[in-house]
Design a protein around this motif. Structure first.
Motif, mmCIF file in Angstrom:
data_model
loop_
_atom_site.group_PDB
_atom_site.id
_atom_site.type_symbol
_atom_site.label_atom_id
_atom_site.label_comp_id
_atom_site.label_asym_id
_atom_site.label_seq_id
_atom_site.Cartn_x
_atom_site.Cartn_y
_atom_site.Cartn_z
ATOM 1 N N ALA A 127 28.172 4.053 15.340
ATOM 2 C CA ALA A 127 28.233 3.078 16.431
ATOM 3 C C ALA A 127 29.516 2.263 16.355
ATOM 4 O O ALA A 127 29.987 1.908 15.271
ATOM 5 C CB ALA A 127 27.019 2.152 16.390
ATOM 6 N N THR A 132 24.492 -1.657 18.538
ATOM 7 C CA THR A 132 23.330 -1.035 17.904
ATOM 8 C C THR A 132 22.654 -0.191 18.969
ATOM 9 O O THR A 132 22.292 -0.696 20.034
ATOM 10 C CB THR A 132 22.334 -2.074 17.375
ATOM 11 N N THR A 163 18.714 5.231 14.429
ATOM 12 C CA THR A 163 19.349 4.016 14.947
ATOM 13 C C THR A 163 20.721 3.860 14.311
ATOM 14 O O THR A 163 20.844 3.804 13.083
ATOM 15 C CB THR A 163 18.495 2.774 14.652
ATOM 16 N N SER A 165 23.982 1.625 13.627
ATOM 17 C CA SER A 165 24.446 0.241 13.555
ATOM 18 C C SER A 165 25.229 0.070 12.258
ATOM 19 O O SER A 165 24.852 0.634 11.217
ATOM 20 C CB SER A 165 23.258 -0.727 13.593
#
Length: 230
Positions: A127, A132, A163, A165
């Motif tokens: 990312a 995020t 995810t 981030s």
């Protein structure tokens, strides 16, 4: 009958008739008074009933308005609770915010050639700073050339949602030539997107490669797990 007796009889009759006439007049006057009195009484009663009716009507209107206001208040409260409780239901009475899905423009991409498993391309995704986002549990969209030859699945099992981030990196391995043949197209770039509906796919330079029935792994958090073994 003698004249005197006849005269006396007429006088008596006149007196009796006058008395009866006076009595009838009195009865008529009394009846008229009584009727007027009775008419006056309902009028008074009606006047008294009118305020009572108005009061009742006012009471009814007030109740209706109060009830309506209460209904509106209840609806507004329900709406506020629904807004405050938005998100994914965790099953314990609480809701967690739903993360946004990644788009290709949310990610810093990298692609490099690897020699293991007969040679493949390792794609990494991280990312961008301050973002995020979630990579869906679906096969990465990888295509080659001007005709958009798309890579099929290199794994039978479904992938997992990741995810992205900070320093978290996702990896996918692409075998550009899974076919057992000498043919294929000579290309020098790979097109990557997050799903077929991603509006901004990116093109990554990888050097000259031969493409024939390409396949790609799911997203993994370990580069070792992203090797597309045949």
């Amino acid at each position: 009958m003698s004249g005197n007796r006849r005269k006396a009889f007429l006088v008596s009759a006149a007196l009796v008739g006058g008395a009866l006439l006076m009595t009838a007049c009195q009865d008529t006057d009394e009846a008229a008074d009584t009727g007027a009195s009775q008419q006056g009484s309902p009028s008074s009663s009606g006047d008294a009933a009118t305020p009572s009716g108005s009061s009742a009507a006012g009471s009814g209107q007030g109740t209706g308005k109060s009830s309506g206001a209460a209904g509106k208040g209840s609806g507004a409260t329900g709406g506020t609770e629904d807004g405050a409780g938005s998100g994914a239901d965790t099953g314990n009475g609480k809701r967690e915010p739903v993360g946004q899905s990644c788009g290709a423009n949310d990610i810093s991409w990298n692609a490099r050639s690897e020699t293991r498993a007969g040679g493949y391309i390792l794609i990494s995704a991280k990312a961008k700073p301050g973002i995020t986002c979630v990579l869906p549990a679906a096969l990465p969209t990888v295509a080659f050339g001007s005709d958009g030859t798309e890579a099929g699945p290199a794994e039978q099992a479904a992938g997992k949602q990741i995810t992205l981030s900070g320093n978290t990196t996702a990896y996918a391995g692409v075998n550009p030539k899974s076919a057992n043949s000498d043919g294929g197209k000579e290309l020098d770039s790979v097109i990557v997107a997050v799903g077929n509906d991603d509006p901004e796919p990116v093109s990554l330079k990888v050097g000259t490669i031969t493409v024939d029935k390409p396949v790609v792994t799911n997203w993994h958090t370990s580069a070792t797990d992203a090797v597309p073994f045949s």
